[in-house]
Scaffold this active site. Sequence first.
Site, short mmCIF file in Angstrom:
data_model
loop_
_atom_site.label_atom_id
_atom_site.label_comp_id
_atom_site.label_asym_id
_atom_site.label_seq_id
_atom_site.Cartn_x
_atom_site.Cartn_y
_atom_site.Cartn_z
N HIS A 306 3.17 -6.82 2.35
CA HIS A 306 3.52 -5.71 1.46
C HIS A 306 3.58 -6.23 0.04
O HIS A 306 4.00 -7.36 -0.22
CB HIS A 306 4.88 -5.11 1.86
N ASP A 364 3.56 0.59 7.75
CA ASP A 364 2.33 1.34 7.95
C ASP A 364 1.70 1.01 9.30
O ASP A 364 1.11 1.87 9.95
CB ASP A 364 1.33 1.03 6.83
#
Length: 430
Positions: A306, A364
């Site tokens: 991330h 995600d």
Amino acid sequence: MADKKATLSIGKESWEFPIYGSTLGPEVVDISSLYTRSGRFTYDPGFTSTASCDSDITYIDGDVGILLHRGYPIEQLAEHGDFLETCYLLLYGELPNKAQKADFDYRVTHHTMLHEQMSRFFTGFRRDAHPMAIMVGVVGALSAFYHDSTDISDPHQRMVASLRMIAKMPTIAAMAYKYHIGQPFVYPKNDLDYAANFLRMCFAVPCEEYKPEPVLARAMDRIFILHADHEQNASTSTVRLAGSSGANPFACTAAGIACLWGPAHGGANEAALNMLQEIGTPDRIPEFIERAKDKDDPFRLMGFGHRVYKNYDPRAKIMQKTTHEVLAELGNRGDPLLDVAMELEKIALTDEYFIEKKLYPNIDFYSGITLKALGFPTTMFTVLFSLARTVGWIAQWKEMIEDPKQRIGRPRQLYNGEVQRDYVPLTKRG
């Protein structure tokens, strides 16, 4: 008041600028007077080192994996609360008591219906329109129907608009889904909670009743909580920038949805599922792991790592648990992609390369698997993200409107084009 100052020196000239502390996170240097005093701008592409606002809503420390809403850890909110409680917290700054919670839930639940004329909007889109394209258009059109909540200078109208957005977004998202798959719209039911009502609007059909399973409704609710707000990301910054011009909240939210549609932002979970489809079967995972380690190979593992979190994404821990709960409830239904996902997760959590690079599965990765298991096509993933993020956008917009320091957004630039030159008539251009 600033108790420290920073000095900027250019040649023989120097200027002092105040340094402001924060309750959490780094200090900031206030350079708002830089151009007036020095005739220069700062240069910060992507605004990665620039604080664009003063906010009390969300705090992130990506180095250690912390996400707080109004001071409360995301793990606690997702484990012990529900989405509407998180909405109340983001909007009003404190967790509600029982009476406040009941009143807030009632007001949201009883504003879920859309103006009936809006249902005709959907039939104006091509049958194969992307659901996000529909969302941008329909949400923007809300301002054409609800004139009594577009005066941003009126606190009551701001409150009504906030409740309407939170209440009506699931209905709009479900209608976009139904239109996308060619099924009739299903109206909301006031005796269901927020997540269960949404699942029913998506998966019920007139010929038979649909009863949302508690495990699945709870999973959907957690997904909403985990995506509710994430500080000054691209879409939130877009909403604030649009709002700084005085645009109504429905238009600002439509701008946020348009920004979220970008694959580098809201489309990451869809990209993770597309990657799993490319891998295809568990036996091919080692091949793709080696490709991911090869700097010369363009292949990248989506759903890992991330930009903000350099440690484990705290939302991913909760989402991982939720994913396994959903799969335990439903099984993989013979879906090979879920087998690929679970095997890839095991490898990523034990492979030294991923551990060293801190390429942990992110939210995600897990949310994409969960949404697929729940029955949503990948084209709906970003729609669900925008549904959840609406409360964050509205809370941030509301905070900006109420900030006396708020000014219209106007970034500067480093110009490297042509210097001034004179116009040459067309007949004299060689």
